[in-house]
Write an enzyme that holds these catalytic residues in place. Structure first.
Site, PDB file in Angstrom:
ATOM      1  N   GLY A  23       0.813  -1.217   0.000  1.00 53.67           N
ATOM      2  CA  GLY A  23       0.000   0.000   0.000  1.00 53.67           C
ATOM      3  C   GLY A  23       0.844   1.263   0.000  1.00 53.67           C
TER       4      GLY A  23
ATOM      5  N   CYS B  34     -17.447   3.294 -22.947  1.00 53.29           N
ATOM      6  CA  CYS B  34     -16.502   2.984 -24.021  1.00 53.29           C
ATOM      7  C   CYS B  34     -16.974   1.767 -24.825  1.00 53.29           C
ATOM      8  CB  CYS B  34     -15.095   2.824 -23.462  1.00 53.29           C
ATOM      9  SG  CYS B  34     -13.860   3.272 -24.680  1.00 53.29           S
TER      10      CYS B  34
ATOM     11  N   HIS C 121     -14.294   7.813 -20.779  1.00 54.69           N
ATOM     12  CA  HIS C 121     -14.199   7.108 -19.489  1.00 54.69           C
ATOM     13  C   HIS C 121     -14.435   8.106 -18.358  1.00 54.69           C
ATOM     14  CE1 HIS C 121     -12.667   3.144 -20.728  1.00 54.69           C
ATOM     15  NE2 HIS C 121     -12.143   3.800 -21.734  1.00 54.69           N
TER      16      HIS C 121
ATOM     17  N   GLU D  89     -14.958   7.653 -15.358  1.00 54.95           N
ATOM     18  CA  GLU D  89     -14.387   7.244 -14.064  1.00 54.95           C
ATOM     19  C   GLU D  89     -13.041   7.894 -13.769  1.00 54.95           C
ATOM     20  OE1 GLU D  89     -14.728   5.360 -16.758  1.00 54.95           O
ATOM     21  OE2 GLU D  89     -13.232   3.771 -16.931  1.00 54.95           O
TER      22      GLU D  89
HETATM   23  N1  GLN Z   1     -11.956  -1.830 -27.760  1.00 53.68           N
HETATM   24  C1  GLN Z   1     -12.625  -0.589 -27.963  1.00 53.68           C
HETATM   25  C2  GLN Z   1     -11.760   0.400 -28.734  1.00 53.68           C
HETATM   26  O1  GLN Z   1     -10.553   0.289 -28.760  1.00 53.68           O
HETATM   27  C3  GLN Z   1     -13.083   0.011 -26.647  1.00 53.68           C
HETATM   28  C4  GLN Z   1     -11.965   0.397 -25.744  1.00 53.68           C
HETATM   29  C5  GLN Z   1     -12.391   0.629 -24.313  1.00 53.68           C
HETATM   30  O2  GLN Z   1     -13.447   0.166 -23.894  1.00 53.68           O
HETATM   31  N2  GLN Z   1     -11.563   1.298 -23.558  1.00 53.68           N
HETATM   32  O3  GLN Z   1     -12.256   1.315 -29.308  1.00 53.68           O
END
Ligand code: GLN
Length: 545
Positions: free
Chosen positions: A19, A382, A516, A518
């Site tokens: 950690g 994604c 993304h 997140e």
């Molecule tokens: N495989 C897909 C792409 O390259 C999605 C990538 C992902 O989900 N980060 O576009």
């Protein structure tokens, strides 16, 4: 290049997974909440230039920074703890350092010298460390690996030299170590720590503080023993018991008196950190009032670290809404085998996360179809958006062969395709083709978008131009846009011509995004669209369904 930033080096001893990342981020959080401008740096001694080409099952998630660097997942922890954006300069690897030195050598910049680890490699490391510290009052530098590893040596030498060439009150060494409990002996053991500190001192580094991972409280007489044997002040021996949540660690360190030795060592003038808001959120995480069940459909389930940022982001919204989000792990291949209904029928919401390659894709499509046809809140990220696009084209628009060129290079219906040219975040043209090398050729980093008024995306983000981070090679193909919209799926955001988000207005909550989200969520500032998904799902659980 020296400046006024104080640098704290965090090394690890005895074994890995102690950690160090959370320890480093916690020390940084304490200093930041005490009013100091604080940054962080992660050093990874592996030879890869970055972790971008490593398997998520081997290395966990690849974290993406705003400026498009593919970094170690610890950078994600740093951002989430510090509530700030870091970048390319905050993660260095052996691969990067050697590439730079070799490039300079080819350019003739060393004027005939023999290029060696000392001084050339070590100098390059030192200059990268100093560069990342510019403009800050404190920088915490975490050294990956364990003291004694061959590949870590040049970095430890750089640490030794930086400590040597600066005033004593400008640098500090924290050593994270293990104090195991031996059941048979009924004792906590200090020997591994003593050996690890001896190894560190052999290299020329003297620790000023020990952070001791332990399963039980470290009694004072043991702290004294460690202090004497390792030449560290007794108040600088800090216990680090397993915490219920990583976000509780700063408070636990403070409770064990970590602030005192920091004040003494650096001659600090600021008073104790103000952790009120932080601690309230931690309290929500530890004592949630409600629970919801979220079905997480993915394929890297053997190593949950592959979804680190997403799991953290979900917990940030959970903390905000005082709700425990129970993750029901659904392997996408199992969804296909057992049928979506059997796996998903008892959940309050469904999430399909990102991924690469065609393994598990059919199961993900079934899960999406189930969410769509049963009015269950759905969020796709994604690949989870690309598949939502494909599922709608296949099952609603009626284009049965719609797929991604990632799964079928020759397809006649490239619903998700490879766009060969686009303008990147810095305004320059990017070119990628099927022949491009794999490293660093995806759409990476932050891209701006504006949510369309009246959409669920707009409910979350509002009218301002937003930025979210990307990491993917393929894009939703706009030639299908009209047909999709006619059939009831809308595009709720674009970045130029690139499709950023889709949703189904007639559904309770069906939103999928190409980016993304997140990566931008922090404990103190949950990501808007993830937060909206969790909020709606809590409502869905409360009997609307
Ligand atoms: N495989 C897909 C792409 O390259 C999605 C990538 C992902 O989900 N980060 O576009």
């Amino acid at each position: 290049m020296q400046n006024n930033c104080k640098i704290i080096f965090v090394t690890g001893g005895v074994l890995s997974s102690l950690g160090k990342g959370i320890t480093s981020a916690s020390v940084a959080t304490i200093l930041k909440h005490s009013g100091y401008k604080t940054t962080m740096l992660k050093i990874d001694p592996y030879l890869n230039v970055d972790p971008g080409t490593m398997s998520p099952l081997e290395h966990g998630e690849v974290f993406v920074t705003e400026d498009g660097a593919e970094t170690d997942l610890d950078i994600g922890h740093y951002e989430r703890f510090l509530n700030t954006n870091l970048g390319k300069i905050n993660n260095i690897t052996t691969g990067q350092i050697y590439s730079k030195v070799i490039k300079k050598e080819r350019q003739g910049k060393y004027l005939g010298q023999t290029i060696q680890v000392i001084p050339h490699i070590v100098d390059e490391i030192k200059s990268a460390i100093y560069k990342a510290s510019v403009g800050f009052e404190f920088m915490i530098v975490e050294l990956g690996g364990t003291v004694g590893d061959i590949e870590g040596m040049p970095f430890l030498e750089a640490v030794r030299e930086i400590v040597f060439e600066n005033d004593k009150s400008k640098t500090m060494n924290i050593h994270v170590t293990l104090v195991p409990y031996l059941k048979a002996a009924g004792e906590l053991k200090t020997k591994p720590t003593q050996h690890s500190v001896q190894e560190l001192r052999r290299i020329g580094i003297k620790p000023h503080m020990l952070v001791c991972r332990c399963e039980r409280d470290l009694p004072d007489q043991l702290k004294k023993k460690l202090a004497y044997s390792c030449d560290v002040n007794m108040d600088a021996v800090i216990q680090a018991k397993d915490a219920k949540t990583i976000y509780a660690v700063p408070k636990e360190f403070l409770d064990d008196g970590i602030f005192g030795p920091l004040v003494t060592h650096f001659n600090l003038d600021k008073t104790k950190p103000d952790m009120t808001k932080w601690n309230n959120l931690v309290n929500n995480l530890l004592n949630p009032q409600k629970t919801i069940k979220l079905c997480f459909v993915g394929k890297y389930l053997k190593l949950k670290e592959a979804y680190k940022s997403l799991l953290e982001a979900i917990s940030h919204s959970g903390a905000k809404h005082n709700t425990k989000v129970d993750i029901i792990w659904c392997d996408s291949e199992t969804v296909k085998l057992k049928g979506a209904k059997n796996i998903l029928q008892n959940c309050d919401c469904i999430l399909v996360a990102g991924g690469f390659g065609d393994r598990g894709v059919d199961g993900k499509i079934e899960a999406i179809k189930y969410a769509r046809t049963h009015d269950i809140p759905y969020f796709g990220i994604c690949l989870g958006m690309q598949l939502a696009y494909i599922e709608y084209l296949q099952n609603v628009v009626g284009i049965k062969d719609a797929t991604s060129v990632e799964f079928n290079k020759e397809t006649k219906e490239p619903a998700v395709y490879l766009i060969e040219e686009f303008i990147n975040t810095t305004g320059s043209k990017e070119i990628r083709t099927v022949k491009s090398p794999l490293g660093g050729t995806m759409r990476l980093g932050s891209y701006p978008f504006e949510a369309k008024k009246g959409t669920k995306l707009y409910d979350a983000y509002g009218k301002d131009i937003q930025k979210e981070r990307h990491r993917h090679r393929y894009e939703a193909n706009p030639i299908y846009k009209e047909r999709l919209q006619k059939a009831g799926m809308i595009i709720s955001a674009q970045s130029g011509e690139l499709i950023e988000a889709v949703e189904i207005p007639s559904h309770k909550w069906f939103v999928a995004v190409q980016f993304h989200p997140e990566f931008t969520s922090t404990l103190e500032r949950p990501n808007p669209i993830i937060d909206e998904f969790i909020k709606v799902s809590i409502k869905n659980k409360q009997g609307e369904r």
